[in-house]
Design a protein around this motif. Structure first.
Motif, mmCIF file in Angstrom:
data_model
loop_
_atom_site.group_PDB
_atom_site.id
_atom_site.type_symbol
_atom_site.label_atom_id
_atom_site.label_comp_id
_atom_site.label_asym_id
_atom_site.label_seq_id
_atom_site.Cartn_x
_atom_site.Cartn_y
_atom_site.Cartn_z
ATOM 1 N N VAL A 80 40.689 -8.691 42.244
ATOM 2 C CA VAL A 80 41.663 -8.977 43.291
ATOM 3 C C VAL A 80 42.584 -7.780 43.460
ATOM 4 N N ASP A 81 42.679 -7.303 44.681
ATOM 5 C CA ASP A 81 43.613 -6.227 45.010
ATOM 6 C C ASP A 81 44.858 -6.890 45.579
ATOM 7 N N SER A 82 45.902 -6.962 44.779
ATOM 8 C CA SER A 82 47.115 -7.676 45.191
ATOM 9 C C SER A 82 47.831 -6.986 46.343
ATOM 10 N N ALA A 83 47.461 -5.760 46.666
ATOM 11 C CA ALA A 83 48.073 -5.061 47.791
ATOM 12 C C ALA A 83 47.544 -5.579 49.133
ATOM 13 N N LEU A 84 46.446 -6.326 49.100
ATOM 14 C CA LEU A 84 45.882 -6.869 50.336
ATOM 15 C C LEU A 84 46.605 -8.168 50.677
ATOM 16 N N GLY A 85 47.221 -8.205 51.840
ATOM 17 C CA GLY A 85 47.954 -9.396 52.275
ATOM 18 C C GLY A 85 47.109 -10.294 53.160
ATOM 19 N N TRP A 86 47.757 -11.272 53.783
ATOM 20 C CA TRP A 86 47.015 -12.227 54.615
ATOM 21 C C TRP A 86 46.375 -11.557 55.813
ATOM 22 N N ARG A 87 46.951 -10.480 56.312
ATOM 23 C CA ARG A 87 46.334 -9.756 57.443
ATOM 24 C C ARG A 87 45.041 -9.064 57.024
ATOM 25 N N ASP A 88 44.892 -8.870 55.722
ATOM 26 C CA ASP A 88 43.707 -8.208 55.184
ATOM 27 C C ASP A 88 42.735 -9.215 54.581
ATOM 28 N N ALA A 89 42.860 -10.475 54.942
ATOM 29 C CA ALA A 89 42.078 -11.536 54.290
ATOM 30 C C ALA A 89 40.580 -11.287 54.357
ATOM 31 N N VAL A 90 40.108 -10.666 55.414
ATOM 32 C CA VAL A 90 38.662 -10.434 55.542
ATOM 33 C C VAL A 90 38.278 -8.996 55.197
ATOM 34 N N THR A 91 39.205 -8.276 54.595
ATOM 35 C CA THR A 91 38.938 -6.921 54.132
ATOM 36 C C THR A 91 38.375 -6.995 52.718
ATOM 37 N N GLY A 92 37.458 -6.124 52.419
ATOM 38 C CA GLY A 92 36.935 -6.112 51.059
ATOM 39 C C GLY A 92 36.038 -4.919 50.812
ATOM 40 N N SER A 93 35.655 -4.769 49.581
ATOM 41 C CA SER A 93 34.764 -3.680 49.181
ATOM 42 C C SER A 93 33.701 -4.231 48.252
ATOM 43 N N LEU A 94 32.564 -3.576 48.266
ATOM 44 C CA LEU A 94 31.461 -3.947 47.391
ATOM 45 C C LEU A 94 30.927 -2.679 46.751
ATOM 46 N N THR A 95 30.796 -2.698 45.436
ATOM 47 C CA THR A 95 30.183 -1.593 44.704
ATOM 48 C C THR A 95 29.002 -2.154 43.924
ATOM 49 N N LEU A 96 27.848 -1.564 44.159
ATOM 50 C CA LEU A 96 26.633 -1.970 43.466
ATOM 51 C C LEU A 96 26.265 -0.902 42.454
ATOM 52 N N THR A 97 25.867 -1.330 41.276
ATOM 53 C CA THR A 97 25.369 -0.421 40.248
ATOM 54 C C THR A 97 23.926 -0.808 39.964
ATOM 55 N N THR A 98 23.061 0.181 39.978
ATOM 56 C CA THR A 98 21.644 -0.076 39.744
ATOM 57 C C THR A 98 21.342 -0.006 38.247
ATOM 58 N N HIS A 99 20.152 -0.432 37.895
ATOM 59 C CA HIS A 99 19.738 -0.385 36.494
ATOM 60 C C HIS A 99 19.707 1.043 35.966
ATOM 61 N N ASP A 100 19.457 2.026 36.860
ATOM 62 C CA ASP A 100 19.448 3.427 36.417
ATOM 63 C C ASP A 100 20.814 4.097 36.601
ATOM 64 N N LYS A 101 21.874 3.254 36.737
ATOM 65 C CA LYS A 101 23.284 3.675 36.737
ATOM 66 C C LYS A 101 23.743 4.372 38.015
ATOM 67 N N ARG A 102 22.970 4.318 39.095
ATOM 68 C CA ARG A 102 23.463 4.825 40.381
ATOM 69 C C ARG A 102 24.450 3.799 40.934
ATOM 70 N N THR A 103 25.423 4.270 41.700
ATOM 71 C CA THR A 103 26.349 3.352 42.348
ATOM 72 C C THR A 103 26.406 3.661 43.846
ATOM 73 N N VAL A 104 26.548 2.604 44.614
ATOM 74 C CA VAL A 104 26.788 2.713 46.047
ATOM 75 C C VAL A 104 27.923 1.761 46.383
ATOM 76 N N SER A 105 28.767 2.189 47.295
ATOM 77 C CA SER A 105 29.921 1.377 47.663
ATOM 78 C C SER A 105 30.041 1.270 49.166
ATOM 79 N N LYS A 106 30.637 0.177 49.593
ATOM 80 C CA LYS A 106 30.891 -0.051 51.015
ATOM 81 C C LYS A 106 32.219 -0.771 51.140
ATOM 82 N N HIS A 107 33.060 -0.270 52.026
ATOM 83 C CA HIS A 107 34.327 -0.938 52.326
ATOM 84 C C HIS A 107 34.195 -1.573 53.702
ATOM 85 N N ILE A 108 34.608 -2.814 53.818
ATOM 86 C CA ILE A 108 34.592 -3.520 55.094
ATOM 87 C C ILE A 108 36.037 -3.773 55.500
#
Length: 171
Positions: A81-109
């Motif tokens: 939880v990012d406490s800096a995100l308020g109600w106006r940011d309710a549908v804002t978020g980020s996703l970071t995926l880590t693969t089995h071989d330790k690569r990471t990819v991220s996406k902010h929405i």
């Protein structure tokens, strides 16, 4: 993301405080018992999107709630939880995926799909309507539903909206 669900070792979702309720209690959210539980579950919907490359009506049917691939991936979804995100940011978020071989990819929405700042295309909106119409309690013939969707897309040129509505009641 250009990954297969089987490649994902972990998924980290960052959400605002308002979305925390869609992540907890964790075990219930990873294993929703009903369609409504699944719709209000970040782990389940994230796993569904990653496994199927989309989230649609069929992904909340009773059989879909038992999809082993989705459930296995939902077990790998954690949240912060990012406490800096308020109600106006309710549908804002980020996703970071880590693969089995330790690569990471991220996406902010910044804005959810369908938000005025990230609108659905007319074709996507029509497809969503047709998918919902297919599952209506009072089924609508697909040809009539498609004609209705076409009428709505050109609403400015429709003389009488009742003609379009009548399409939904055609037998």
């Amino acid at each position: 993301f250009d990954l297969h669900a089987r490649d994902i070792a972990s998924a980290e979702v960052t959400v605002g405080p308002l979305i925390r309720m869609l992540c907890e209690p964790a075990e219930q959210k990873r294993r929703p018992a009903t369609a409504i539980d699944a719709k209000f579950s970040v782990p389940f919907t994230v796993a569904t999107a990653l496994c199927h490359r989309r989230v649609g009506f069929d992904h909340f049917l009773p059989s879909a709630l038992q999809d082993g691939d989705v459930l296995n991936l939902a077990d790998k979804v954690r949240f912060e939880v990012d406490s800096a995100l308020g109600w106006r940011d309710a549908v804002t978020g980020s996703l970071t995926l880590t693969t089995h071989d330790k690569r990471t990819v991220s996406k902010h929405i910044a804005h959810a799909y369908g938000h005025p700042s990230n609108p659905m295309s007319d074709d996507a909106l029509a497809a969503k309507f047709l998918e919902c119409a297919r599952h209506a309690v009072n089924p609508v013939p697909m040809a009539a539903a498609a004609r209705f969707a076409e009428q709505v897309q050109r609403l400015e040129q429709v003389d009488d909206i009742n003609d379009a509505i009548d399409l939904l009641h055609a037998e």
